[in-house]
Design a protein around this motif. Structure first.
Motif, PDB file in Angstrom:
ATOM      1  N   GLY A 108     -10.973  -4.392  -3.461  1.00  0.00           N
ATOM      2  CA  GLY A 108      -9.651  -4.497  -3.438  1.00  0.00           C
ATOM      3  C   GLY A 108      -9.052  -3.759  -1.620  1.00  0.00           C
ATOM      4  N   ILE A 147      -8.230   1.388  -5.324  1.00  0.00           N
ATOM      5  CA  ILE A 147      -6.970   2.208  -4.432  1.00  0.00           C
ATOM      6  C   ILE A 147      -5.711   1.450  -5.663  1.00  0.00           C
ATOM      7  CG2 ILE A 147      -5.824   4.087  -3.607  1.00  0.00           C
ATOM      8  CD1 ILE A 147      -8.731   4.969  -2.311  1.00  0.00           C
ATOM      9  N   ASN A 161     -13.811 -12.103  -4.357  1.00  0.00           N
ATOM     10  CA  ASN A 161     -13.436 -11.526  -5.631  1.00  0.00           C
ATOM     11  C   ASN A 161     -14.803 -10.624  -6.277  1.00  0.00           C
ATOM     12  OD1 ASN A 161     -13.161 -11.142  -8.218  1.00  0.00           O
ATOM     13  ND2 ASN A 161     -12.047 -13.402  -8.766  1.00  0.00           N
ATOM     14  N   TYR A 162     -14.343  -9.380  -6.770  1.00  0.00           N
ATOM     15  CA  TYR A 162     -14.987  -8.369  -6.987  1.00  0.00           C
ATOM     16  C   TYR A 162     -15.442  -7.933  -8.106  1.00  0.00           C
ATOM     17  CZ  TYR A 162     -10.396  -5.732  -7.907  1.00  0.00           C
ATOM     18  OH  TYR A 162      -8.768  -5.851  -8.699  1.00  0.00           O
ATOM     19  N   ASP A 212     -12.313  -7.799  -0.663  1.00  0.00           N
ATOM     20  CA  ASP A 212     -10.738  -8.087  -0.816  1.00  0.00           C
ATOM     21  C   ASP A 212     -11.012  -9.661  -0.723  1.00  0.00           C
ATOM     22  OD1 ASP A 212      -8.030  -6.461  -0.814  1.00  0.00           O
ATOM     23  OD2 ASP A 212      -8.153  -8.953  -1.083  1.00  0.00           O
ATOM     24  N   SER A 226       1.473  -1.217  -0.501  1.00  0.00           N
ATOM     25  CA  SER A 226       0.347  -0.187  -0.260  1.00  0.00           C
ATOM     26  C   SER A 226       1.249   0.804  -0.350  1.00  0.00           C
ATOM     27  CB  SER A 226      -1.029  -0.201   0.986  1.00  0.00           C
ATOM     28  OG  SER A 226      -1.570  -1.450   1.766  1.00  0.00           O
TER      29      SER A 226
HETATM   30  C1  LIG Z   1      -2.000  -3.555  -4.944  1.00  0.00           C
HETATM   31  S1  LIG Z   1      -3.379  -4.085  -3.388  1.00  0.00           S
HETATM   32  C2  LIG Z   1      -4.055  -1.667  -2.487  1.00  0.00           C
HETATM   33  C3  LIG Z   1      -5.045  -2.049  -1.345  1.00  0.00           C
HETATM   34  C4  LIG Z   1      -5.371  -1.437  -1.114  1.00  0.00           C
HETATM   35  N1  LIG Z   1      -6.039  -0.577  -1.644  1.00  0.00           N
HETATM   36  C5  LIG Z   1      -4.448  -0.079  -0.310  1.00  0.00           C
HETATM   37  O1  LIG Z   1      -4.140   0.545  -1.078  1.00  0.00           O
HETATM   38  O2  LIG Z   1      -3.933  -0.699   0.796  1.00  0.00           O
HETATM   39  C6  LIG Z   1      -4.705  -4.684  -3.979  1.00  0.00           C
HETATM   40  C7  LIG Z   1      -5.215  -5.133  -3.164  1.00  0.00           C
HETATM   41  O3  LIG Z   1      -6.345  -6.040  -4.261  1.00  0.00           O
HETATM   42  C8  LIG Z   1      -6.981  -7.451  -3.811  1.00  0.00           C
HETATM   43  N2  LIG Z   1      -6.860  -7.663  -4.993  1.00  0.00           N
HETATM   44  C9  LIG Z   1      -6.686  -8.472  -6.044  1.00  0.00           C
HETATM   45  N3  LIG Z   1      -7.310  -8.889  -7.319  1.00  0.00           N
HETATM   46  C10 LIG Z   1      -8.899  -9.459  -6.506  1.00  0.00           C
HETATM   47  C11 LIG Z   1      -9.639  -9.388  -6.401  1.00  0.00           C
HETATM   48  N4  LIG Z   1     -10.214  -9.506  -8.122  1.00  0.00           N
HETATM   49  N5  LIG Z   1     -10.895  -9.120  -5.488  1.00  0.00           N
HETATM   50  C12 LIG Z   1     -10.779  -8.532  -4.739  1.00  0.00           C
HETATM   51  N6  LIG Z   1      -9.791  -7.881  -4.180  1.00  0.00           N
HETATM   52  C13 LIG Z   1      -8.276  -8.458  -5.460  1.00  0.00           C
HETATM   53  C14 LIG Z   1      -5.199  -7.790  -3.018  1.00  0.00           C
HETATM   54  O4  LIG Z   1      -6.257  -9.315  -2.255  1.00  0.00           O
HETATM   55  C15 LIG Z   1      -4.627  -6.478  -2.510  1.00  0.00           C
HETATM   56  O5  LIG Z   1      -5.727  -6.622  -1.432  1.00  0.00           O
END
Ligand SMILES: C[S@@+](CC[C@H](N)C(=O)[O-])C[C@H]1O[C@@H](n2cnc3c(N)ncnc32)[C@H](O)[C@@H]1O
Length: 288
Positions: free
Chosen positions: A83, A146, A130-131, A104, A54
């Protein structure tokens, strides 16, 4: 896959490592959800001083304060943080008076976020999902996505997610997200590097060789970080991290295609004025 065949090193398997994969080829294992790796991603999220999992803690706070002031929405407005990771943004948006739902698919991150919310008595709903599978209808005033989440999806997945996000937003609701630009990869030439990990590493607890390749898909405006882990018994496992980059023009086209008005854009999500050389574009769009 195993590199050793009948006691010999099988070079044809090695070829499969160095060959450029087809665009958006999926991994056998989703690294975000692998129990060992996701635990290490969680540590990266929680490192206040690093931009790894992050953004740095001070940036997260700055961003939430600035976006909340910018939106100036009534207390109790509903915000969906897609996410959400361990809930760094969710918690601060909650502190700004939003009624927050965080989604997430990393079980480690969601477990951590739930524990934190319980300990602090924050009324935040966290869902491990899964989003790409959300199914809300006109429910949220704001949806956030984000740290480049839209950039790591295939074209099809991105279209699906934007369609679902639009459906989940109330009319006039805001979508807040950020995108990599070409500048993000300024020094990223196609290359191969490797290291030997002899102690507990990011990808695996046991000793392993880690090969890292950076591939360009110029026509598609996509880069790939491919990590291949080779264990001492010859077992190997590759992980693909696809990174799609956008110009402002393409971001505007994408919003138009999905019936959003691109309301404002910056060089980040803290209100820094947009510059063409910026590695990021921060965007707030409105459901039209
Ligand atoms: C780069 S991190 C950013 C986390 C948070 N937004 C932050 O900035 O602190 C991406 C996040 O998205 C989640 N993620 C990625 N693809 C996803 C999906 N298809 N469904 C749910 N979560 C997802 C990952 O597990 C991770 O926690």
């Amino acid at each position: 896959m195993n590199l050793i065949n009948n006691g010999k090193l099988d070079f044809s398997q090695l070829e499969s490592i160095i060959k450029k994969p087809k665009l958006f080829t999926k991994d056998k294992v989703n690294f975000w959800q692998d129990p060992y790796i996701s635990e290490h991603i969680l540590y990266a999220h929680l490192d206040d001083e690093s931009d790894e999992g992050s953004r740095k803690y001070e940036t997260v706070i700055k961003s939430v304060l600035w976006l909340s002031e910018y939106m100036n929405m009534p207390q109790g407005s509903r915000l969906l943080d897609l996410g959400c990771g361990p809930g760094l943004y969710s918690e601060h948006f909650h502190g700004q008076g939003f009624k927050v739902t965080g989604i997430d698919f990393s079980q480690s991150s969601i477990d951590y976020a739930k524990e934190e919310a319980k300990a602090s008595q924050y009324d935040i709903e966290y869902i491990c999902q899964n989003y790409l599978e959300i199914d809300y209808n006109n429910e949220f005033d704001v949806i956030t996505l984000i740290y480049g989440d839209l950039c790591v999806l295939s074209h099809q997945e991105r279209d699906l997610l934007l369609t679902k996000v639009r459906k989940a937003l109330k009319p006039g609701g805001y979508l807040i997200f950020d995108l990599f630009t070409k500048q993000y990869f300024k020094d990223g030439h196609e290359k191969q590097t490797w290291y030997l990990s002899q102690e507990e590493g990011f990808w695996k607890e046991e000793e392993h060789l880690l090969l890292h390749e950076h591939f360009k898909y110029k026509k598609d405006k996509v880069r790939l970080e491919k990590y291949t882990m080779i264990m001492n018994d010859g077992q190997m496992q590759s992980y693909h991290i696809w990174k799609h980059y956008f110009s402002l023009k393409r971001a505007k086209e994408m919003m138009k295609q999905h019936q959003f008005n691109l309301k404002d854009f910056w060089s980040d999500l803290c209100g820094k004025p947009y510059e063409i050389e910026s590695p990021w574009i921060g965007i707030i769009a409105q459901k039209s």
